[in-house]
Design a protein around this motif. Structure first.
Motif, PDB file in Angstrom:
ATOM      1  N   ASP A  74       0.816  -1.210   0.000  1.00  0.00           N
ATOM      2  CA  ASP A  74       0.000   0.000   0.000  1.00  0.00           C
ATOM      3  C   ASP A  74       0.850   1.261   0.000  1.00  0.00           C
ATOM      4  OD1 ASP A  74      -2.515  -1.209  -0.123  1.00  0.00           O
ATOM      5  OD2 ASP A  74      -2.503  -1.621   2.023  1.00  0.00           O
ATOM      6  N   LYS A  75       2.073   1.163   0.468  1.00  0.00           N
ATOM      7  CA  LYS A  75       2.976   2.320   0.380  1.00  0.00           C
ATOM      8  C   LYS A  75       3.182   2.701  -1.084  1.00  0.00           C
ATOM      9  CE  LYS A  75       5.581   1.165   4.567  1.00  0.00           C
ATOM     10  NZ  LYS A  75       6.905   0.791   5.113  1.00  0.00           N
ATOM     11  N   ALA A  76       3.374   1.679  -1.917  1.00  0.00           N
ATOM     12  CA  ALA A  76       3.564   1.942  -3.348  1.00  0.00           C
ATOM     13  C   ALA A  76       2.263   2.404  -3.999  1.00  0.00           C
ATOM     14  CB  ALA A  76       4.085   0.688  -4.034  1.00  0.00           C
ATOM     15  N   LYS A  77       1.174   1.732  -3.672  1.00  0.00           N
ATOM     16  CA  LYS A  77      -0.112   2.040  -4.292  1.00  0.00           C
ATOM     17  C   LYS A  77      -0.568   3.460  -3.977  1.00  0.00           C
ATOM     18  CE  LYS A  77      -4.905   0.408  -4.540  1.00  0.00           C
ATOM     19  NZ  LYS A  77      -5.850  -0.639  -4.096  1.00  0.00           N
ATOM     20  N   TYR A  78      -0.351   3.900  -2.732  1.00  0.00           N
ATOM     21  CA  TYR A  78      -0.824   5.216  -2.304  1.00  0.00           C
ATOM     22  C   TYR A  78       0.291   6.257  -2.260  1.00  0.00           C
ATOM     23  CZ  TYR A  78      -5.162   2.844  -1.154  1.00  0.00           C
ATOM     24  OH  TYR A  78      -6.328   2.126  -1.231  1.00  0.00           O
ATOM     25  N   LYS A  79       1.452   5.880  -2.806  1.00  0.00           N
ATOM     26  CA  LYS A  79       2.601   6.782  -2.926  1.00  0.00           C
ATOM     27  C   LYS A  79       3.020   7.358  -1.564  1.00  0.00           C
ATOM     28  CE  LYS A  79       1.399   7.966  -7.690  1.00  0.00           C
ATOM     29  NZ  LYS A  79       1.054   9.030  -8.659  1.00  0.00           N
ATOM     30  N   LEU A  80       3.106   6.466  -0.591  1.00  0.00           N
ATOM     31  CA  LEU A  80       3.558   6.858   0.732  1.00  0.00           C
ATOM     32  C   LEU A  80       5.077   6.736   0.817  1.00  0.00           C
ATOM     33  CD1 LEU A  80       0.914   5.014   2.953  1.00  0.00           C
ATOM     34  CD2 LEU A  80       0.834   7.321   2.051  1.00  0.00           C
ATOM     35  N   PRO A  81       5.712   7.462   1.714  1.00  0.00           N
ATOM     36  CA  PRO A  81       7.163   7.329   1.885  1.00  0.00           C
ATOM     37  C   PRO A  81       7.544   5.909   2.260  1.00  0.00           C
ATOM     38  CG  PRO A  81       6.339   9.271   3.038  1.00  0.00           C
ATOM     39  CD  PRO A  81       5.135   8.505   2.588  1.00  0.00           C
ATOM     40  N   GLY A  88       3.013   2.461  10.927  1.00  0.00           N
ATOM     41  CA  GLY A  88       1.934   2.739  11.857  1.00  0.00           C
ATOM     42  C   GLY A  88       0.646   2.050  11.462  1.00  0.00           C
ATOM     43  N   TYR A  89      -0.456   2.519  12.035  1.00  0.00           N
ATOM     44  CA  TYR A  89      -1.739   1.853  11.844  1.00  0.00           C
ATOM     45  C   TYR A  89      -2.288   2.058  10.433  1.00  0.00           C
ATOM     46  CZ  TYR A  89      -1.662   1.318  16.895  1.00  0.00           C
ATOM     47  OH  TYR A  89      -1.305   0.992  18.175  1.00  0.00           O
ATOM     48  N   ASP A  90      -3.133   1.116  10.046  1.00  0.00           N
ATOM     49  CA  ASP A  90      -3.680   1.044   8.698  1.00  0.00           C
ATOM     50  C   ASP A  90      -4.793   2.075   8.501  1.00  0.00           C
ATOM     51  OD1 ASP A  90      -3.847   0.034   6.145  1.00  0.00           O
ATOM     52  OD2 ASP A  90      -4.067  -2.047   6.780  1.00  0.00           O
ATOM     53  N   PHE A  91      -5.358   2.071   7.289  1.00  0.00           N
ATOM     54  CA  PHE A  91      -6.387   3.037   6.910  1.00  0.00           C
ATOM     55  C   PHE A  91      -7.386   2.363   5.987  1.00  0.00           C
ATOM     56  CE2 PHE A  91      -2.652   3.325   4.197  1.00  0.00           C
ATOM     57  CZ  PHE A  91      -3.177   3.173   2.925  1.00  0.00           C
ATOM     58  N   LEU A  92      -8.548   2.975   5.840  1.00  0.00           N
ATOM     59  CA  LEU A  92      -9.553   2.470   4.911  1.00  0.00           C
ATOM     60  C   LEU A  92      -9.094   2.738   3.483  1.00  0.00           C
ATOM     61  CD1 LEU A  92     -12.764   3.613   6.774  1.00  0.00           C
ATOM     62  CD2 LEU A  92     -11.875   1.291   6.600  1.00  0.00           C
ATOM     63  N   LYS A  93      -9.225   1.733   2.624  1.00  0.00           N
ATOM     64  CA  LYS A  93      -8.688   1.790   1.266  1.00  0.00           C
ATOM     65  C   LYS A  93      -9.674   2.439   0.292  1.00  0.00           C
ATOM     66  CE  LYS A  93      -5.322  -0.650   2.994  1.00  0.00           C
ATOM     67  NZ  LYS A  93      -5.900  -0.917   4.312  1.00  0.00           N
ATOM     68  N   ASN A  94      -9.152   2.807  -0.875  1.00  0.00           N
ATOM     69  CA  ASN A  94      -9.989   3.466  -1.892  1.00  0.00           C
ATOM     70  C   ASN A  94     -11.215   2.638  -2.250  1.00  0.00           C
ATOM     71  OD1 ASN A  94      -8.241   5.607  -2.004  1.00  0.00           O
ATOM     72  ND2 ASN A  94      -7.268   5.022  -3.931  1.00  0.00           N
ATOM     73  N   GLU A  95     -11.018   1.310  -2.376  1.00  0.00           N
ATOM     74  CA  GLU A  95     -12.155   0.478  -2.767  1.00  0.00           C
ATOM     75  C   GLU A  95     -13.222   0.422  -1.675  1.00  0.00           C
ATOM     76  OE1 GLU A  95      -8.897  -2.537  -1.411  1.00  0.00           O
ATOM     77  OE2 GLU A  95      -9.004  -0.613  -2.479  1.00  0.00           O
ATOM     78  N   GLN A  96     -12.818   0.546  -0.424  1.00  0.00           N
ATOM     79  CA  GLN A  96     -13.798   0.588   0.661  1.00  0.00           C
ATOM     80  C   GLN A  96     -14.560   1.918   0.649  1.00  0.00           C
ATOM     81  OE1 GLN A  96     -10.634  -0.413   3.554  1.00  0.00           O
ATOM     82  NE2 GLN A  96     -12.018  -1.985   4.346  1.00  0.00           N
ATOM     83  N   ILE A  97     -13.850   2.986   0.388  1.00  0.00           N
ATOM     84  CA  ILE A  97     -14.492   4.297   0.292  1.00  0.00           C
ATOM     85  C   ILE A  97     -15.456   4.326  -0.894  1.00  0.00           C
ATOM     86  CG2 ILE A  97     -14.091   6.765  -0.056  1.00  0.00           C
ATOM     87  CD1 ILE A  97     -11.353   6.371   1.322  1.00  0.00           C
ATOM     88  N   SER A 113      -4.705   6.879  15.105  1.00  0.00           N
ATOM     89  CA  SER A 113      -5.119   6.825  13.699  1.00  0.00           C
ATOM     90  C   SER A 113      -3.912   6.559  12.807  1.00  0.00           C
ATOM     91  CB  SER A 113      -5.770   8.152  13.292  1.00  0.00           C
ATOM     92  OG  SER A 113      -4.850   9.221  13.447  1.00  0.00           O
ATOM     93  N   SER A 114      -4.177   6.359  11.538  1.00  0.00           N
ATOM     94  CA  SER A 114      -3.102   6.169  10.574  1.00  0.00           C
ATOM     95  C   SER A 114      -2.404   7.505  10.296  1.00  0.00           C
ATOM     96  CB  SER A 114      -3.661   5.603   9.267  1.00  0.00           C
ATOM     97  OG  SER A 114      -2.645   5.483   8.291  1.00  0.00           O
ATOM     98  N   CYS A 115      -1.140   7.419   9.877  1.00  0.00           N
ATOM     99  CA  CYS A 115      -0.431   8.632   9.460  1.00  0.00           C
ATOM    100  C   CYS A 115      -0.897   9.101   8.082  1.00  0.00           C
ATOM    101  CB  CYS A 115       1.077   8.379   9.440  1.00  0.00           C
ATOM    102  SG  CYS A 115       1.606   7.144   8.218  1.00  0.00           S
ATOM    103  N   TYR A 116      -1.696   8.244   7.400  1.00  0.00           N
ATOM    104  CA  TYR A 116      -2.188   8.576   6.059  1.00  0.00           C
ATOM    105  C   TYR A 116      -3.695   8.780   6.101  1.00  0.00           C
ATOM    106  CZ  TYR A 116      -3.420   8.137   1.123  1.00  0.00           C
ATOM    107  OH  TYR A 116      -3.930   8.361  -0.140  1.00  0.00           O
ATOM    108  N   ASN A 117      -4.162   9.887   5.598  1.00  0.00           N
ATOM    109  CA  ASN A 117      -5.585  10.177   5.526  1.00  0.00           C
ATOM    110  C   ASN A 117      -6.085   9.808   4.128  1.00  0.00           C
ATOM    111  OD1 ASN A 117      -8.183  11.267   5.480  1.00  0.00           O
ATOM    112  ND2 ASN A 117      -7.613  13.018   6.757  1.00  0.00           N
TER     113      ASN A 117
END
Length: 388
Positions: free
Chosen positions: A218-225, A230-239, A300-304
């Motif tokens: 998911d770091k690659a998919k969401y272009k994260l460093p 840290g903790y996970d987040f809800l994914k695009n497909e869930q949104i 929460s996740s470090c990624y919103n």
């Protein structure tokens, strides 16, 4: 092929567990309730509460329910939901019994129409046994219930043991859990539609698997460093699932108001309180705090990923999370209720560990939501300390 193997191996494992529990109940009766201590759900003395809720329809990822009278007509009564989180059932059977005993007392007294658990509940080494004994207890109580996964129940987004734990819930008639669409992250992305008088949609409940930790893929998919952690987040497909289902419900019913339930809180929870110069949490002024306090940082996740923005656009009214065991607040932020469900467990850290406060001030308990016939609702905490 995988589903066939899962079902075959799952059948044998669950059959063995049910036999084990049946033998355990015989020993429990013979010993006068002294043994085995591992039957903490039985030791909590569950009794039938019953329900006037009826399942109207059900499919792969959704269930529609309503309260009905003796003739099967939908009633206009308040629909009451009890939520709790973070039981953290472990090998400490005394703490497990204490937690379940108080949980059952809340159900007996509130008589909810639905119970929802928002993750981190069945965590012991004997996870499948404890999942089935809990589901059996809920069946004995006779109240409909649902759940989401937390970040501790499993160490995989998908896989046999996570699948089997979910099946151990889903096999029982009063459980409304669904695996959800195959294309979504994890297991347990589904909806519960509550109908009111005249068959109108009173509220839709969205339940999601909020994951565990940020995965490398998911770091690659969401272009994260690369060093993001840290903790996970809800994914695009869930949104997207949330958006699409909301649109379908609006087209069908004319209006779709929703509550959302998952374990790891959204990043927006960070905006309600702030830390002062002494390290204490005080209101930030950005939200209207209805009750409760913050005693630890928001996990929460470090990624919103943008779920809160989708909630604002699609009629979301409240978000119910767990995860942070000593935060017990409910606040209105940008028109949306952000809620920490009260935790149920005693086998993990508590307010005494964090602050030295006595048990008479701890925050374990349940959160009670009453949905009125006009769609308005009330939320309030019901603490276990009332039983001290």
């Amino acid at each position: 092929m995988q589903n066939i193997l899962y079902n075959v191996w799952g059948f044998f494992r669950q059959t063995a567990v049910r036999l084990h529990l049946s033998i355990g109940k015989i020993i429990y009766k013979v010993s006068g309730g002294k043994l085995p201590k591992s039957l903490f759900c039985t030791r909590a003395n569950p009794e039938k509460v019953g329900t006037d809720v009826k399942i109207i329809s059900s499919d792969k990822h959704s269930t529609t329910i309503a309260k009905v009278d003796e003739k099967g007509n939908i009633k206009s009564d308040d629909f009451v939901i009890v939520t709790t989180t973070d039981f953290h059932f472990s090998e400490d059977h005394e703490m497990n019994t204490k937690a379940v005993n108080r949980f059952v007392r809340h159900i007996k007294e509130v008589k909810p129409d639905l119970v929802i658990l928002t993750g981190d509940n069945i965590l012991s080494k004997y996870q499948q046994i404890d999942a089935i004994q809990f589901a059996r207890m809920m069946e004995e109580i006779g109240v409909y219930w649902a759940a989401t996964f937390g970040n501790h129940e499993t160490r995989e987004d998908r896989g046999f043991y996570k699948w089997l734990l979910w099946k151990s819930f889903c096999d029982y008639d009063h459980c409304l859990c669904k695996y959800g669409p195959d294309e979504l992250f994890g297991y347990g992305n589904y909806t519960i539609n509550i109908l009111g008088e005249g068959g109108k949609l009173k509220k839709t409940l969205f339940l999601f698997d909020s994951g565990r930790d940020i995965l490398d893929r998911d770091k690659a998919k969401y272009k994260l460093p690369a060093d993001a952690k840290g903790y996970d987040f809800l994914k695009n497909e869930q949104i997207d699932f949330y958006k699409n289902e909301s649109d379908k419900l609006t087209a069908q019913y004319g209006k779709a108001e929703s509550f959302l339930y998952f374990h790891i809180p959204l990043a927006e929870y960070n905006n309600v309180f702030k830390s002062d110069e002494n390290g204490r949490y005080i209101p930030s002024g950005e939200g209207e705090i209805l009750y409760g306090e913050q005693y630890e940082s928001v996990g929460s996740s470090c990624y919103n990923s943008g779920m809160f923005d989708a909630i604002l656009k699609k009629g979301g009214q409240a978000v119910f999370c767990g995860h942070d065991h000593v935060n017990d607040w409910c606040a209105i932020y940008k028109g949306v209720h952000l809620v920490y469900n009260l935790p149920g467990g005693y086998a993990v850290y508590n307010l005494g560990d964090k602050t030295g406060k006595p048990e008479t001030e701890w925050v374990e308990g349940v959160t009670v939501t009453s949905i009125h016939n006009d769609g308005t609702f009330d939320i309030h905490p019901r603490y276990n300390r009332i039983y001290l």
